[in-house]
Design a protein around this motif. Structure first.
Motif, PDB file in Angstrom:
ATOM      1  N   LYS A   1     -33.583  52.466 -36.522  1.00  0.00           N
ATOM      2  CA  LYS A   1     -34.126  52.127 -35.200  1.00  0.00           C
ATOM      3  C   LYS A   1     -33.523  50.810 -34.699  1.00  0.00           C
ATOM      4  CE  LYS A   1     -38.374  52.356 -32.591  1.00  0.00           C
ATOM      5  NZ  LYS A   1     -38.196  53.589 -31.886  1.00  0.00           N
ATOM      6  N   LEU A   2     -33.418  49.821 -35.588  1.00  0.00           N
ATOM      7  CA  LEU A   2     -32.848  48.533 -35.191  1.00  0.00           C
ATOM      8  C   LEU A   2     -31.396  48.662 -34.748  1.00  0.00           C
ATOM      9  CD1 LEU A   2     -34.311  46.211 -37.977  1.00  0.00           C
ATOM     10  CD2 LEU A   2     -34.922  46.187 -35.542  1.00  0.00           C
ATOM     11  N   LEU A   3     -30.648  49.533 -35.387  1.00  0.00           N
ATOM     12  CA  LEU A   3     -29.220  49.678 -35.075  1.00  0.00           C
ATOM     13  C   LEU A   3     -28.942  50.768 -34.035  1.00  0.00           C
ATOM     14  CD1 LEU A   3     -27.676  49.204 -38.634  1.00  0.00           C
ATOM     15  CD2 LEU A   3     -27.700  47.571 -36.728  1.00  0.00           C
ATOM     16  N   SER A   4     -29.970  51.192 -33.322  1.00  0.00           N
ATOM     17  CA  SER A   4     -29.789  52.282 -32.357  1.00  0.00           C
ATOM     18  C   SER A   4     -29.336  51.802 -30.980  1.00  0.00           C
ATOM     19  CB  SER A   4     -31.097  53.073 -32.213  1.00  0.00           C
ATOM     20  OG  SER A   4     -32.099  52.236 -31.634  1.00  0.00           O
ATOM     21  N   GLY A   5     -29.181  50.499 -30.809  1.00  0.00           N
ATOM     22  CA  GLY A   5     -28.825  49.966 -29.497  1.00  0.00           C
ATOM     23  C   GLY A   5     -27.339  49.947 -29.217  1.00  0.00           C
TER      24      GLY A   5
ATOM     25  N   ASP B   1     -23.351  42.172 -32.976  1.00  0.00           N
ATOM     26  CA  ASP B   1     -23.225  43.471 -33.643  1.00  0.00           C
ATOM     27  C   ASP B   1     -23.991  44.541 -32.884  1.00  0.00           C
ATOM     28  OD1 ASP B   1     -21.653  42.375 -35.626  1.00  0.00           O
ATOM     29  OD2 ASP B   1     -23.296  42.127 -37.035  1.00  0.00           O
ATOM     30  N   CYS B   2     -25.221  44.202 -32.455  1.00  0.00           N
ATOM     31  CA  CYS B   2     -26.059  45.193 -31.765  1.00  0.00           C
ATOM     32  C   CYS B   2     -27.128  44.467 -30.961  1.00  0.00           C
ATOM     33  CB  CYS B   2     -26.711  46.114 -32.805  1.00  0.00           C
ATOM     34  SG  CYS B   2     -27.733  47.431 -32.108  1.00  0.00           S
ATOM     35  N   ILE B   3     -27.396  44.956 -29.763  1.00  0.00           N
ATOM     36  CA  ILE B   3     -28.569  44.519 -29.010  1.00  0.00           C
ATOM     37  C   ILE B   3     -29.347  45.769 -28.644  1.00  0.00           C
ATOM     38  CG2 ILE B   3     -27.642  42.337 -28.145  1.00  0.00           C
ATOM     39  CD1 ILE B   3     -27.074  43.750 -25.482  1.00  0.00           C
ATOM     40  N   THR B   4     -30.663  45.628 -28.690  1.00  0.00           N
ATOM     41  CA  THR B   4     -31.506  46.777 -28.392  1.00  0.00           C
ATOM     42  C   THR B   4     -32.832  46.296 -27.837  1.00  0.00           C
ATOM     43  OG1 THR B   4     -32.286  48.890 -29.291  1.00  0.00           O
ATOM     44  CG2 THR B   4     -32.583  46.951 -30.697  1.00  0.00           C
ATOM     45  N   GLU B   5     -33.627  47.223 -27.379  1.00  0.00           N
ATOM     46  CA  GLU B   5     -34.980  46.923 -26.899  1.00  0.00           C
ATOM     47  C   GLU B   5     -35.927  47.910 -27.558  1.00  0.00           C
ATOM     48  OE1 GLU B   5     -37.537  46.667 -22.736  1.00  0.00           O
ATOM     49  OE2 GLU B   5     -35.349  46.905 -22.655  1.00  0.00           O
ATOM     50  N   ILE B   6     -36.938  47.377 -28.225  1.00  0.00           N
ATOM     51  CA  ILE B   6     -37.941  48.214 -28.891  1.00  0.00           C
ATOM     52  C   ILE B   6     -39.317  47.720 -28.461  1.00  0.00           C
ATOM     53  CG2 ILE B   6     -38.927  48.960 -31.099  1.00  0.00           C
ATOM     54  CD1 ILE B   6     -36.132  48.534 -32.341  1.00  0.00           C
ATOM     55  N   GLY B   7     -40.099  48.610 -27.862  1.00  0.00           N
ATOM     56  CA  GLY B   7     -41.444  48.243 -27.417  1.00  0.00           C
ATOM     57  C   GLY B   7     -41.459  47.109 -26.422  1.00  0.00           C
ATOM     58  N   GLY B   8     -40.452  47.032 -25.567  1.00  0.00           N
ATOM     59  CA  GLY B   8     -40.374  45.979 -24.559  1.00  0.00           C
ATOM     60  C   GLY B   8     -39.824  44.661 -25.084  1.00  0.00           C
ATOM     61  N   GLN B   9     -39.507  44.594 -26.369  1.00  0.00           N
ATOM     62  CA  GLN B   9     -38.968  43.370 -26.956  1.00  0.00           C
ATOM     63  C   GLN B   9     -37.450  43.494 -27.106  1.00  0.00           C
ATOM     64  OE1 GLN B   9     -40.536  42.434 -30.851  1.00  0.00           O
ATOM     65  NE2 GLN B   9     -39.976  40.275 -30.648  1.00  0.00           N
ATOM     66  N   HIS B  10     -36.736  42.507 -26.589  1.00  0.00           N
ATOM     67  CA  HIS B  10     -35.275  42.490 -26.691  1.00  0.00           C
ATOM     68  C   HIS B  10     -34.881  41.923 -28.047  1.00  0.00           C
ATOM     69  CE1 HIS B  10     -34.563  43.567 -22.496  1.00  0.00           C
ATOM     70  NE2 HIS B  10     -35.651  42.851 -22.250  1.00  0.00           N
ATOM     71  N   LEU B  11     -34.000  42.638 -28.734  1.00  0.00           N
ATOM     72  CA  LEU B  11     -33.602  42.261 -30.084  1.00  0.00           C
ATOM     73  C   LEU B  11     -32.098  42.086 -30.181  1.00  0.00           C
ATOM     74  CD1 LEU B  11     -35.789  44.822 -32.073  1.00  0.00           C
ATOM     75  CD2 LEU B  11     -36.310  42.411 -31.649  1.00  0.00           C
ATOM     76  N   LEU B  12     -31.695  41.016 -30.837  1.00  0.00           N
ATOM     77  CA  LEU B  12     -30.306  40.760 -31.192  1.00  0.00           C
ATOM     78  C   LEU B  12     -30.214  41.031 -32.688  1.00  0.00           C
ATOM     79  CD1 LEU B  12     -27.446  39.484 -31.131  1.00  0.00           C
ATOM     80  CD2 LEU B  12     -28.545  37.256 -31.098  1.00  0.00           C
ATOM     81  N   ILE B  13     -29.418  42.022 -33.069  1.00  0.00           N
ATOM     82  CA  ILE B  13     -29.306  42.440 -34.466  1.00  0.00           C
ATOM     83  C   ILE B  13     -27.938  42.025 -35.004  1.00  0.00           C
ATOM     84  CG2 ILE B  13     -29.497  44.386 -36.073  1.00  0.00           C
ATOM     85  CD1 ILE B  13     -31.969  44.049 -34.213  1.00  0.00           C
TER      86      ILE B  13
END
Length: 195
Positions: A48-52, A74-86
């Protein structure tokens, strides 16, 4: 890009791949990569974290120095309205304290603060930073870390200082090294020489 190569094939094939600029990996390396991939994606949350969106480039101007700065997360995504830098890192040891010490030695705190500030400037979003650390030896254990505000702010202080030094070097065309018009002494440090 990389091409899987069976080392038992003819040499001309490898030479051709080298000629056209393709990296060649052995059967053994390919198996390690596949085992690492399997261990990575069997870890809870990782898929899920790497799905962006992966390896996008972002450019902006640093407010203090006027320098153009860039990053390629490496990856940026949004999960549950939270923006994540992975960020994905390989490591010798992904145990909490050992990885923490290595991450400071390798300046991950500076890198992630730098990336965060660029992403905020370009996208307008606040990001939470997640590092996925995977050991390079079997069984390729994985650990997932959310970076604390303190970790990021200490990295931010250092990278901003480094950017300012770089800007001064550019402006003055002076690039100091270790020597300050003298020969350094190599030996047991004294209290005076540690300063």
């Amino acid at each position: 890009s990389t091409i899987y190569y069976d080392i038992h094939n003819d040499c001309w094939w490898k030479e051709m791949l080298d000629f056209i600029g393709k990296d060649v990996i052995s059967n053994e390396d390919f198996e390690v990569i596949m085992d690492m991939h399997k261990a990575l994606y069997e870890t809870p949350f990782v898929a899920k974290l790497l799905s962006g969106e992966k390896e996008l480039s972002f450019f902006t101007e640093d407010f203090e120095t006027g320098l153009t700065i860039k990053c390629r997360p490496d990856c940026i995504t949004e999960i549950g309205g939270q923006h994540l830098l992975i960020d994905y890192k390989t490591t010798a040891d992904a145990e909490n304290m050992k990885f923490y010490r290595d991450s400071i030695k390798l300046n991950y705190d500076l890198q992630m603060a730098f990336y965060l500030d660029i992403l905020k400037e370009v996208t307008g979003h606040d990001y939470t930073v997640i590092i996925i650390a995977q050991e390079k030896s079997a069984p390729y254990c994985v650990n997932v870390f959310e970076l604390s505000d303190q970790y990021i702010s200490s990295g931010r202080e250092v990278y901003k200082e480094m950017l300012n030094v770089y800007k001064q070097c550019l402006d003055n065309d002076e690039w100091p090294g270790y020597m300050k018009n003298t020969v350094n002494i190599l030996g047991q440090p004294t209290d005076e020489s540690e300063e």
